[in-house]
Design a protein around this motif. Sequence first.
Motif, PDB file in Angstrom:
ATOM      1  N   LEU A  11      -2.559   1.756   5.877  1.00  0.00           N
ATOM      2  CA  LEU A  11      -3.452   0.821   5.660  1.00  0.00           C
ATOM      3  C   LEU A  11      -2.805   0.568   3.824  1.00  0.00           C
ATOM      4  CD1 LEU A  11      -7.077  -0.078   7.286  1.00  0.00           C
ATOM      5  CD2 LEU A  11      -4.871  -1.239   7.263  1.00  0.00           C
ATOM      6  N   GLU A  12      -3.756   1.760   3.748  1.00  0.00           N
ATOM      7  CA  GLU A  12      -2.578   1.756   2.042  1.00  0.00           C
ATOM      8  C   GLU A  12      -1.045   1.010   1.836  1.00  0.00           C
ATOM      9  OE1 GLU A  12      -4.305   1.362  -0.341  1.00  0.00           O
ATOM     10  OE2 GLU A  12      -5.727   1.213   0.536  1.00  0.00           O
ATOM     11  N   ASN A  13      -0.099   1.605   2.366  1.00  0.00           N
ATOM     12  CA  ASN A  13       1.105   1.245   2.704  1.00  0.00           C
ATOM     13  C   ASN A  13       1.531  -0.061   2.776  1.00  0.00           C
ATOM     14  OD1 ASN A  13       0.958   3.957   1.988  1.00  0.00           O
ATOM     15  ND2 ASN A  13       2.433   4.186   4.377  1.00  0.00           N
ATOM     16  N   MET A  14       0.960  -0.762   3.654  1.00  0.00           N
ATOM     17  CA  MET A  14       0.108  -2.325   3.881  1.00  0.00           C
ATOM     18  C   MET A  14       0.223  -3.351   3.298  1.00  0.00           C
ATOM     19  SD  MET A  14      -1.861  -4.631   6.828  1.00  0.00           S
ATOM     20  CE  MET A  14      -0.575  -4.521   8.164  1.00  0.00           C
ATOM     21  N   ARG A  15      -0.814  -3.127   2.204  1.00  0.00           N
ATOM     22  CA  ARG A  15      -1.498  -2.781   1.228  1.00  0.00           C
ATOM     23  C   ARG A  15      -0.341  -3.459  -0.630  1.00  0.00           C
ATOM     24  NH1 ARG A  15      -6.863  -3.391  -1.283  1.00  0.00           N
ATOM     25  NH2 ARG A  15      -6.985  -1.651   0.208  1.00  0.00           N
ATOM     26  N   GLU A  16       0.185  -2.015  -0.587  1.00  0.00           N
ATOM     27  CA  GLU A  16       1.193  -1.664  -1.546  1.00  0.00           C
ATOM     28  C   GLU A  16       2.327  -2.735  -0.574  1.00  0.00           C
ATOM     29  OE1 GLU A  16       3.200   2.251  -2.473  1.00  0.00           O
ATOM     30  OE2 GLU A  16       4.846   0.690  -1.275  1.00  0.00           O
ATOM     31  N   SER A  17       2.842  -2.926   0.544  1.00  0.00           N
ATOM     32  CA  SER A  17       3.684  -3.568   0.962  1.00  0.00           C
ATOM     33  C   SER A  17       3.702  -5.141   0.188  1.00  0.00           C
ATOM     34  CB  SER A  17       3.773  -3.242   2.074  1.00  0.00           C
ATOM     35  OG  SER A  17       5.188  -2.003   2.796  1.00  0.00           O
ATOM     36  N   ALA A  18       2.828  -5.582   1.123  1.00  0.00           N
ATOM     37  CA  ALA A  18       1.891  -6.866   1.049  1.00  0.00           C
ATOM     38  C   ALA A  18       1.536  -7.227  -0.591  1.00  0.00           C
ATOM     39  CB  ALA A  18       0.673  -7.283   1.467  1.00  0.00           C
ATOM     40  N   LEU A  19       1.393  -6.597  -1.700  1.00  0.00           N
ATOM     41  CA  LEU A  19       0.810  -6.730  -2.567  1.00  0.00           C
ATOM     42  C   LEU A  19       2.313  -6.882  -3.729  1.00  0.00           C
ATOM     43  CD1 LEU A  19      -2.088  -4.901  -4.198  1.00  0.00           C
ATOM     44  CD2 LEU A  19      -1.594  -7.467  -2.994  1.00  0.00           C
ATOM     45  N   SER A  20       2.870  -5.850  -2.922  1.00  0.00           N
ATOM     46  CA  SER A  20       4.527  -6.255  -3.379  1.00  0.00           C
ATOM     47  C   SER A  20       5.315  -7.666  -3.253  1.00  0.00           C
ATOM     48  CB  SER A  20       5.907  -5.016  -3.267  1.00  0.00           C
ATOM     49  OG  SER A  20       4.900  -3.340  -3.517  1.00  0.00           O
ATOM     50  N   LEU A  21       4.730  -7.478  -2.151  1.00  0.00           N
ATOM     51  CA  LEU A  21       6.019  -8.764  -1.122  1.00  0.00           C
ATOM     52  C   LEU A  21       5.372  -9.955  -2.248  1.00  0.00           C
ATOM     53  CD1 LEU A  21       6.615  -8.576   2.445  1.00  0.00           C
ATOM     54  CD2 LEU A  21       8.431  -9.515   1.135  1.00  0.00           C
ATOM     55  N   LYS A  22       3.659 -10.285  -2.383  1.00  0.00           N
ATOM     56  CA  LYS A  22       3.083 -11.407  -3.124  1.00  0.00           C
ATOM     57  C   LYS A  22       4.372 -11.151  -4.320  1.00  0.00           C
ATOM     58  CE  LYS A  22       0.977 -13.494   0.046  1.00  0.00           C
ATOM     59  NZ  LYS A  22       1.073 -14.650   0.060  1.00  0.00           N
ATOM     60  N   SER A  23       3.763 -10.252  -5.404  1.00  0.00           N
ATOM     61  CA  SER A  23       4.490 -10.888  -6.564  1.00  0.00           C
ATOM     62  C   SER A  23       5.332 -10.731  -6.612  1.00  0.00           C
ATOM     63  CB  SER A  23       4.190  -9.030  -7.822  1.00  0.00           C
ATOM     64  OG  SER A  23       4.567  -8.107  -6.645  1.00  0.00           O
ATOM     65  N   VAL A  68      -6.704  -3.417  11.521  1.00  0.00           N
ATOM     66  CA  VAL A  68      -6.404  -3.894  10.070  1.00  0.00           C
ATOM     67  C   VAL A  68      -8.468  -5.353  10.680  1.00  0.00           C
ATOM     68  CG1 VAL A  68      -5.180  -6.238   9.017  1.00  0.00           C
ATOM     69  CG2 VAL A  68      -4.261  -3.809   9.873  1.00  0.00           C
ATOM     70  N   THR A  69      -8.763  -5.401   9.818  1.00  0.00           N
ATOM     71  CA  THR A  69     -10.016  -6.247   9.482  1.00  0.00           C
ATOM     72  C   THR A  69      -9.149  -7.505   8.752  1.00  0.00           C
ATOM     73  OG1 THR A  69     -10.494  -5.890   7.577  1.00  0.00           O
ATOM     74  CG2 THR A  69     -11.455  -4.746  10.058  1.00  0.00           C
ATOM     75  N   ALA A  70     -10.515  -8.733   9.083  1.00  0.00           N
ATOM     76  CA  ALA A  70      -9.569 -10.120   8.892  1.00  0.00           C
ATOM     77  C   ALA A  70      -9.945  -9.714   6.794  1.00  0.00           C
ATOM     78  CB  ALA A  70     -10.975 -11.353   9.084  1.00  0.00           C
ATOM     79  N   GLU A  71     -11.693  -9.240   6.633  1.00  0.00           N
ATOM     80  CA  GLU A  71     -11.596  -8.740   5.126  1.00  0.00           C
ATOM     81  C   GLU A  71     -10.437  -8.154   4.667  1.00  0.00           C
ATOM     82  OE1 GLU A  71     -15.118  -6.632   5.524  1.00  0.00           O
ATOM     83  OE2 GLU A  71     -15.374  -7.544   3.090  1.00  0.00           O
ATOM     84  N   PHE A  72      -9.886  -7.086   5.122  1.00  0.00           N
ATOM     85  CA  PHE A  72      -8.577  -6.428   4.939  1.00  0.00           C
ATOM     86  C   PHE A  72      -7.764  -7.608   4.009  1.00  0.00           C
ATOM     87  CE2 PHE A  72      -5.348  -4.287   4.775  1.00  0.00           C
ATOM     88  CZ  PHE A  72      -5.228  -2.926   3.992  1.00  0.00           C
ATOM     89  N   ALA A  73      -6.932  -7.710   5.016  1.00  0.00           N
ATOM     90  CA  ALA A  73      -6.286  -8.803   5.094  1.00  0.00           C
ATOM     91  C   ALA A  73      -6.196  -9.791   4.157  1.00  0.00           C
ATOM     92  CB  ALA A  73      -5.818  -9.753   6.154  1.00  0.00           C
ATOM     93  N   ARG A  74      -7.536 -10.337   3.606  1.00  0.00           N
ATOM     94  CA  ARG A  74      -7.968 -11.745   2.459  1.00  0.00           C
ATOM     95  C   ARG A  74      -7.838 -10.678   1.188  1.00  0.00           C
ATOM     96  NH1 ARG A  74     -13.390 -11.953   3.447  1.00  0.00           N
ATOM     97  NH2 ARG A  74     -13.486 -13.115   5.343  1.00  0.00           N
ATOM     98  N   SER A  75      -8.418  -9.359   1.856  1.00  0.00           N
ATOM     99  CA  SER A  75      -8.491  -8.466  -0.003  1.00  0.00           C
ATOM    100  C   SER A  75      -6.656  -8.801  -0.610  1.00  0.00           C
ATOM    101  CB  SER A  75      -9.061  -7.346   0.239  1.00  0.00           C
ATOM    102  OG  SER A  75      -7.986  -6.256   0.263  1.00  0.00           O
ATOM    103  N   ILE A  76      -5.838  -8.344   0.663  1.00  0.00           N
ATOM    104  CA  ILE A  76      -4.396  -8.053   0.089  1.00  0.00           C
ATOM    105  C   ILE A  76      -3.332  -9.907   0.419  1.00  0.00           C
ATOM    106  CG2 ILE A  76      -4.408  -5.833   0.720  1.00  0.00           C
ATOM    107  CD1 ILE A  76      -2.974  -6.832   3.320  1.00  0.00           C
TER     108      ILE A  76
END
Length: 199
Positions: free
Chosen positions: A145-157, A171-179
Amino acid sequence: LKESILKGRKGDARAIVSERADGNNYEELINNEIIGALNELGIRYEKGLAFLPQLIAGSEAAKEALEYVRAKFIPEGAGGDVMLLATVKGDVHDIGKNIVKAVLQNYGYKIIDLGKDVSTEKILDAAQKYRPKFVGLSALMTTTLENMRESALSLKSKYPDIVVAVGGAVVTAEFARSIGAIYGKDAQETVKRMEEFKG
Ligand code: B12
């Protein structure tokens, strides 16, 4: 079909699916029998009633059946919005991703599949190359999940306009929202969310 997957019999799974699948029932076969068998395998594995070799054999049989259905009934999306799809770094679970791919192709999306165990760097390179409207990330383990967070945040920035969709058992809805990603509990639900962004 379910039984052949549970027993990890690839040849049987293919033979049965080729006999039974038609244009009307293939989604049901995927959702009930193929996914159903994998869920059952997961439960057996958790309870210690099945081990890694059975898990591997079962998932190979599931992939075989899925690939048959995909090739026969699901058109390669052309002309639709582009979506990059990847299972995140450290994670080799790709059956869910492949199902998402098949469903989205069915809805006309053009999918560029980067495969499994894909690093953030590779995802960013592909985003630059293909300029997709959507990027879909899959993760099946708490550890990835941490790697998912990293990929998503890098993409978004780097590409604020790209819509990131995430999924996978952990993956939960809450986790998705947080990234900053959209989430659906399965491919069908995600497609509905994605349609809002379609251009
Ligand atoms: C099959 C399987 C495997 C196969 C994978 C084969 C393959 N090519 O995918 C093999 C045998 C290789 C495997 C290996 C391992 N596995 Co495994 N595996 C599973 C199992 C039984 C089923 C997963 C699956 O395919 N489900 C069916 C698909 C259709 O469901 P899904 O992926 O969730 O996808 C759906 C939705 O989530 C969504 N979705 C998924 N991705 C995406 C992406 C987007 C963008 C969207 C919109 C939607 C979406 O749509 C899909 C369709 O509805 C699960 C148990 C379970 N109950 O999940 C364990 C499980 C995921 N594995 C687990 C583990 C621990 C491992 C190993 C570490 C085992 C080991 N000791 O070596 C290794 C990991 C290797 C690695 N580095 O990745 C754990 C993870 C625990 C955790 N919470 O972290 C689980 C939960 C089993 C368990 N309870 O212990 N595994």
